[in-house]
Design an enzyme around this catalytic site. Structure first.
Site, short mmCIF file in Angstrom:
data_model
loop_
_atom_site.label_atom_id
_atom_site.label_comp_id
_atom_site.label_asym_id
_atom_site.label_seq_id
_atom_site.Cartn_x
_atom_site.Cartn_y
_atom_site.Cartn_z
N ARG A 152 31.91 74.11 15.53
CA ARG A 152 31.38 72.74 15.60
C ARG A 152 30.88 72.28 14.22
O ARG A 152 30.45 73.09 13.41
CB ARG A 152 30.27 72.67 16.66
CG ARG A 152 30.87 72.93 18.04
CD ARG A 152 29.87 72.87 19.14
NE ARG A 152 29.30 71.53 19.28
CZ ARG A 152 28.33 71.24 20.14
NH1 ARG A 152 27.83 72.18 20.91
NH2 ARG A 152 27.88 70.01 20.22
N ASP A 183 26.51 63.21 27.26
CA ASP A 183 26.69 64.49 27.95
C ASP A 183 27.16 64.31 29.40
O ASP A 183 27.57 65.27 30.05
CB ASP A 183 25.38 65.28 27.94
CG ASP A 183 25.00 65.73 26.54
OD1 ASP A 183 25.89 65.78 25.67
OD2 ASP A 183 23.82 66.01 26.30
N ARG A 226 12.47 70.95 21.98
CA ARG A 226 11.50 70.33 21.07
C ARG A 226 10.07 70.80 21.36
O ARG A 226 9.27 71.00 20.44
CB ARG A 226 11.59 68.80 21.20
CG ARG A 226 12.89 68.28 20.55
CD ARG A 226 13.37 67.00 21.17
NE ARG A 226 14.48 66.39 20.48
CZ ARG A 226 15.78 66.71 20.69
NH1 ARG A 226 16.11 67.66 21.53
NH2 ARG A 226 16.73 66.09 20.01
N LYS A 244 32.10 68.61 20.98
CA LYS A 244 31.06 69.21 21.84
C LYS A 244 31.44 70.66 22.12
O LYS A 244 32.26 71.24 21.42
CB LYS A 244 30.92 68.38 23.11
CG LYS A 244 30.35 66.98 22.87
CD LYS A 244 28.92 67.05 22.38
CE LYS A 244 28.33 65.68 22.11
NZ LYS A 244 27.02 65.74 21.45
N ARG A 278 36.01 67.68 24.66
CA ARG A 278 35.84 67.19 26.05
C ARG A 278 36.82 66.09 26.41
O ARG A 278 36.95 65.78 27.59
CB ARG A 278 34.40 66.74 26.30
CG ARG A 278 33.48 67.93 26.47
CD ARG A 278 32.07 67.52 26.86
NE ARG A 278 31.24 68.72 26.99
CZ ARG A 278 29.93 68.76 26.84
NH1 ARG A 278 29.27 67.66 26.54
NH2 ARG A 278 29.28 69.90 26.97
C1 S3P Z 1 21.05 66.72 21.99
C2 S3P Z 1 21.75 65.71 21.38
C3 S3P Z 1 23.16 65.41 21.69
C4 S3P Z 1 23.58 66.01 23.02
C5 S3P Z 1 23.15 67.44 23.16
C6 S3P Z 1 21.64 67.55 23.05
C7 S3P Z 1 19.66 66.95 21.59
O1 S3P Z 1 23.99 65.97 20.69
O2 S3P Z 1 24.98 65.90 23.18
O3 S3P Z 1 23.57 67.97 24.39
O4 S3P Z 1 18.91 67.62 22.31
O5 S3P Z 1 19.27 66.45 20.52
P1 S3P Z 1 24.26 65.22 19.27
O6 S3P Z 1 23.00 65.17 18.54
O7 S3P Z 1 25.29 66.08 18.59
O8 S3P Z 1 24.81 63.87 19.63
#
Ligand code: S3P
Length: 438
Positions: free
Chosen positions: A130, A324, A31, A351, A355
């Site tokens: 995915r 995670d 971000r 994921k 998982r």
């Molecule tokens: C993330 C959000 C999560 C997480 C990923 C990182 C992020 O995924 O599992 O490792 O940085 O916004 P999801 O948005 O698919 O839940």
């Protein structure tokens, strides 16, 4: 999965002791690069995550015309990002490759949907399997022209960017990636956007947008964002340590009979600390100290010692706060006395690997008594693990969780495709070596 197959052998160790400085938080790093790429002026970002996923974001941003340079040491460089301002992004001359990084694909997808040019984004075999319908659907409600393979379900994705309109939308899955993609698209839309979350997911995008001057309000589980009327302000920051990376060592110390590990400068944003809450509820000797705020994000130091864990039921609203960390939590469940049940975590199926299937299969090889559920798993704990050959299935979190299991197993554990840990934690193996005494 990376082309080279690195086998790693882990032996049960006598003692675990030392200080661990986790890498910069992966979610915050993505971000910081993207939002500063859109801002006006130059931002300096310290402790930017050096894992493969965040490097994918940097490559894609550069291809879209953002100037990014690294200064300082290779291990912990400072990133200088010169934002292009609201209208400065350019059409990339080639397909963007997010490799293994869903965060790169989904967040940049939201951004380029609103930019006046064509963008094609692809990824590696795992990322191309995915679900992307969850990104395409809300963007289309905003007026986006976006297509995906498999009847708009998978990448590669093609965006013919255009001016979008704000939406009032309830997120069907508690996904911070989708929430952030919509917020990025909404910055340049006509009209306000209101998002409703059934369960709150990580809020780093909201915090950073506010810090950079966007008009964003969070009330309860809803967020409202006004389109930008002036460019975002560049934000200098030091990225806190990644609690998802620290989690391997939190669990390692708690389950090893002779251990004490200190984790320094670790992010403790409430939307990410489910693993701490669950370890404490399992009986972990874990202490949090020196809590502080940096760049709008809370961080702290954490000390964990050998503990007598007991099994627990994990489900409901806490799941997005530790999604995670479930692979390594399953390792804790194997050692804890009694039964650990994880439910409401069907997201694990989509994921970097499925998982639920991969954690259950690989921990079973080490002698765990563990059964899959459609949305989680049941672990019958209190058993000794025994080394075996296991496979990461190209999933970084599984590779590192299996290594932690290997530390307390009898005999040797050999992990196939272990190199994939570099996706989020390039220094993982080195850190493991530093704290393990044989
Ligand atoms: C993330 C959000 C999560 C997480 C990923 C990182 C992020 O995924 O599992 O490792 O940085 O916004 P999801 O948005 O698919 O839940």
């Amino acid at each position: 999965m990376a082309k080279t197959d690195t086998l790693r052998t882990i032996k049960g160790c006598r003692r675990l002791e030392g200080e661990v400085v986790p890498p910069g938080d992966k979610s915050i790093s993505h971000r910081a690069a993207i939002l500063n790429g859109l801002a006006k002026g130059e931002a300096s970002i310290d402790n930017f995550a050096q894992g493969g996923d965040c490097l994918s974001t940097l490559r894609c941003l550069k291809a879209l015309g953002v100037k990014i340079v690294k200064r300082g040491s290779q291990d912990s460089p400072t990133l200088l990002v010169s934002g292009t301002g609201e209208t400065g992004l350019q059409e990339a001359s080639n397909v963007l490759d997010a490799r293994n990084s869903a965060t790169t694909m989904r967040l940049l997808g939201g951004l380029v949907a609103s930019q006046p040019f064509l963008t094609v984004i692809t990824g590696d075999a795992s990322l191309r399997s995915r679900p992307m319908g969850r990104l395409i659907e809300p963007l289309r409600l905003m007026g986006a022209d976006v297509r995906g393979r498999g009847q708009d379900s998978f990448a590669p994705l093609v965006f013919r960017g255009k001016r979008l309109r704000g939406i009032d939308f309830t997120l069907p899955v508690p996904s911070a990636q989708i929430k952030s993609a919509i917020l990025l698209a909404a910055l340049f839309a006509r009209g306000n956007t209101v998002l409703h979350q059934k369960i709150v997911s990580r809020d780093h995008t909201e915090r950073m947008l506010r810090q950079m001057g966007a008009t964003l309000e969070s009330k309860g589980n809803s967020i409202s964002l006004l389109p930008l009327t002036s460019p975002l302000k560049a934000l200098n920051l030091r990225v806190p340590g990644d609690i998802s990376s620290a989690a391997y060592f939190l669990v390692a110390a708690a389950i090893h009979p002779y251990a004490r590990i200190e984790i320094e400068d670790c992010g403790v944003n409430h939307t990410r600390t489910g693993i701490i809450d669950i370890l404490l509820a399992m009986g972990a000797k874990l202490k949090i100290g020196h809590e502080r705020l940096e760049g709008g994000e809370p961080l702290a130091d954490i000390v964990v010692e050998s503990s007598e864990l007991k099994g627990i039921e994990v489900g409901g609203d806490i799941i997005p706060r530790l999604i995670d960390e479930i692979p390594v939590l399953a390792v804790a469940g194997c050692i804890a006395k009694g039964k650990t049940v994880i439910r409401d975590a069907g997201e694990l199926r989509v994921k970097e690997s499925d998982r639920i299937a991969t954690v259950v299969n690989e921990l079973s090889r080490l002698g765990a008594q563990i059964e899959p559920l459609p949305d989680g798993m049941i672990i019958h704990g209190g058993r000794l693990l025994s080394g075996a050959e296991v496979d990461s299935h190209g999933d970084h979190r599984l590779a590192m969780s299996l290594a932690i299991a290997g530390l307390i197993a009898r005999r040797e554990t050999t992990i196939k495709h272990s190199q994939v840990a570099e996706v989020s934690y390039p220094a993982f193996w080195q850190t493991l070596q530093q704290i393990a005494e044989y």
